[in-house]
Design an enzyme around this catalytic site. Structure first.
Site, mmCIF file in Angstrom:
data_model
loop_
_atom_site.group_PDB
_atom_site.id
_atom_site.type_symbol
_atom_site.label_atom_id
_atom_site.label_comp_id
_atom_site.label_asym_id
_atom_site.label_seq_id
_atom_site.Cartn_x
_atom_site.Cartn_y
_atom_site.Cartn_z
ATOM 1 C CB SER A 228 -0.868 0.013 1.254
ATOM 2 O OG SER A 228 -1.504 1.262 1.403
ATOM 3 C CE1 TYR B 143 -3.754 -2.277 5.461
ATOM 4 C CE2 TYR B 143 -3.058 -0.040 4.916
ATOM 5 C CZ TYR B 143 -3.555 -1.268 4.516
ATOM 6 O OH TYR B 143 -3.848 -1.493 3.191
HETATM 7 N N1 LIG Z 1 -8.879 -0.733 -0.435
HETATM 8 C C1 LIG Z 1 -7.844 0.084 -0.391
HETATM 9 O O1 LIG Z 1 -8.004 1.323 -0.420
HETATM 10 C C2 LIG Z 1 -6.444 -0.464 -0.337
HETATM 11 C C3 LIG Z 1 -5.382 0.452 -0.470
HETATM 12 C C4 LIG Z 1 -4.090 -0.030 -0.414
HETATM 13 C C5 LIG Z 1 -3.849 -1.369 -0.228
HETATM 14 N N2 LIG Z 1 -4.893 -2.232 -0.099
HETATM 15 C C6 LIG Z 1 -4.597 -3.650 0.091
HETATM 16 O O2 LIG Z 1 -5.230 -4.397 -0.912
HETATM 17 C C7 LIG Z 1 -5.436 -5.730 -0.463
HETATM 18 C C8 LIG Z 1 -6.858 -6.144 -0.801
HETATM 19 O O3 LIG Z 1 -7.739 -5.366 -0.035
HETATM 20 P P1 LIG Z 1 -9.159 -4.894 -0.568
HETATM 21 O O4 LIG Z 1 -9.148 -3.424 -0.504
HETATM 22 O O5 LIG Z 1 -9.498 -5.578 -1.795
HETATM 23 O O6 LIG Z 1 -10.062 -5.342 0.681
HETATM 24 P P2 LIG Z 1 -11.042 -6.559 0.910
HETATM 25 O O7 LIG Z 1 -12.149 -6.510 -0.067
HETATM 26 O O8 LIG Z 1 -11.358 -6.520 2.361
HETATM 27 O O9 LIG Z 1 -10.156 -7.839 0.555
HETATM 28 C C9 LIG Z 1 -9.296 -8.437 1.439
HETATM 29 C C10 LIG Z 1 -9.116 -9.870 1.004
HETATM 30 O O10 LIG Z 1 -8.156 -10.471 1.877
HETATM 31 C C11 LIG Z 1 -8.717 -11.665 2.369
HETATM 32 N N3 LIG Z 1 -8.223 -11.970 3.683
HETATM 33 C C12 LIG Z 1 -8.240 -11.190 4.799
HETATM 34 N N4 LIG Z 1 -7.754 -11.864 5.833
HETATM 35 C C13 LIG Z 1 -7.403 -13.106 5.369
HETATM 36 C C14 LIG Z 1 -6.878 -14.262 5.955
HETATM 37 N N5 LIG Z 1 -6.586 -14.318 7.262
HETATM 38 N N6 LIG Z 1 -6.644 -15.342 5.185
HETATM 39 C C15 LIG Z 1 -6.939 -15.328 3.867
HETATM 40 N N7 LIG Z 1 -7.464 -14.263 3.252
HETATM 41 C C16 LIG Z 1 -7.695 -13.164 4.001
HETATM 42 C C17 LIG Z 1 -10.223 -11.397 2.411
HETATM 43 O O11 LIG Z 1 -10.947 -12.615 2.394
HETATM 44 P P3 LIG Z 1 -11.599 -13.368 3.649
HETATM 45 O O12 LIG Z 1 -12.140 -12.342 4.570
HETATM 46 O O13 LIG Z 1 -12.632 -14.213 2.969
HETATM 47 O O14 LIG Z 1 -10.517 -14.181 4.249
HETATM 48 C C18 LIG Z 1 -10.399 -10.656 1.108
HETATM 49 O O15 LIG Z 1 -10.507 -11.571 0.045
HETATM 50 C C19 LIG Z 1 -5.119 -5.727 1.040
HETATM 51 O O16 LIG Z 1 -3.831 -6.273 1.239
HETATM 52 C C20 LIG Z 1 -5.122 -4.248 1.385
HETATM 53 O O17 LIG Z 1 -4.300 -3.960 2.495
HETATM 54 C C21 LIG Z 1 -6.192 -1.816 -0.154
#
Ligand SMILES: NC(=O)c1ccc[n+]([C@@H]2O[C@H](COP(=O)([O-])OP(=O)(O)OC[C@H]3O[C@@H](n4cnc5c(N)ncnc54)[C@H](OP(=O)(O)O)[C@@H]3O)[C@@H](O)[C@H]2O)c1
Length: 264
Positions: free
Chosen positions: A151, A164
């Site tokens: 991120s 985070y």
């Molecule tokens: N959204 C943003 O603005 C943003 C910005 C920068 C970086 N990111 C990064 O992008 C990535 C994806 O996030 P997103 O925004 O798409 O959010 P999201 O929709 O909440 O997706 C997170 C994913 O990670 C999985 N996950 C969480 N804990 C887990 C575990 N213990 N074991 C296996 N899978 C797990 C969740 O699935 P389950 O709950 O089914 O396990 C879900 O599929 C993350 O690493 C986040 O930090 C997001």
């Protein structure tokens, strides 16, 4: 600039997307499948993964539920994939979680849980995949690689991202160290640094998120960068350019800018 070997086509490539039940990972899995890849989807929510696989060609869509923080489960999943389809060509570690935390809210247990997913999770995947990538490289040509979704919050300390931010900073640093070792072996390493994306992870944010992207656009940017062989893939550029500039500021100017822009 391409620091890794580009991917000529997704057709037939085996891609393991960990964190594919919602958000960026789910969108990426759909796009990869649509472009001909063989996609293994993992996360904890088995139902969402089964929904992805339902109605798709079972030779190109595999649902493998797991908790990334569970070391044995990650190792077992990698073995299962290898036995059924052969080792993944690309493993994408998208899984991550976010807890807003400020100094006066510090909670050691919450911090440990977050690090278990955001940092120990990727280490579990490395334990499963690095020996396989090295072995595969000795055996055959063609694209092989691993990507980590970190991120822009990992660039510098940010308010509310007390744990985070460091978890993502560690991933960025680790990806650089990995790249140094794996590039001479022609094993791709990708570090993906999104800005704000509209997913369940950011739903609870009570502040304005500049240049908020859809998960579909974020996945498209991520996959385009990987395909082009990029090491660092950050988006949207309109936002990440500003954050990258802030990274260059000395602490006095950086903290002043943060107070001004966040009003905290
Ligand atoms: N959204 C943003 O603005 C943003 C910005 C920068 C970086 N990111 C990064 O992008 C990535 C994806 O996030 P997103 O925004 O798409 O959010 P999201 O929709 O909440 O997706 C997170 C994913 O990670 C999985 N996950 C969480 N804990 C887990 C575990 N213990 N074991 C296996 N899978 C797990 C969740 O699935 P389950 O709950 O089914 O396990 C879900 O599929 C993350 O690493 C986040 O930090 C997001």
């Amino acid at each position: 600039m391409s620091l890794n070997t580009p991917i000529s086509t997704w057709q037939g490539l085996r891609v393991w997307v960990i964190g594919a039940s919602t958000g960026i990972g789910a969108a990426a899995a759909e796009q990869l499948y649509a472009q001909g890849a063989r996609v293994i989807v993992s996360a904890r929510k088995a139902e969402a993964l089964e929904q992805f696989a339902a109605g798709k060609d079972s030779e190109r869509a595999m649902a493998l539920p797991l908790d990334i923080a569970d070391r044995a489960a990650v190792l077992a999943a990698a073995t299962q994939i290898e036995e059924r389809w052969g080792a993944p060509d690309l493993t994408l570690v998208v899984a991550g979680t976010y807890n807003e935390m400020r100094a006066w809210e510090f909670d050691r247990d919450v911090a440990a849980k977050l690090l278990d997913i955001n940092l120990n999770g990727p280490l579990n995947v490395m334990e499963a995949m690095l020996p396989r990538l090295l072995k595969e490289r000795e055996r055959r040509k063609g694209y092989l690689g691993i990507g980590f979704v970190a991120s822009v919050a990992g660039y510098r300390g940010l308010p509310k991202a007390l744990i985070y931010g460091p978890s993502k900073a560690a991933l960025i640093n680790m990806a650089e160290a990995l790249y140094f070792d794996l590039a001479p072996k022609d094993i791709g390493v990708h570090c993906i640094n999104p800005g704000f994306v509209d997913t369940p992870l950011t739903k609870g944010n009570d502040f304005h998120m500049p240049d908020l992207m859809s998960p579909q656009d974020a996945a498209r940017e991520m996959l385009a960068g990987i395909k082009a062989g990029e090491f660092e893939i950050s988006f949207p550029k309109s936002f990440t350019r500003k954050v990258k500039f802030a990274r260059l500021l000395p602490p006095t100017a950086y903290f002043k800018l943060l107070r001004l822009t966040t009003k905290l």
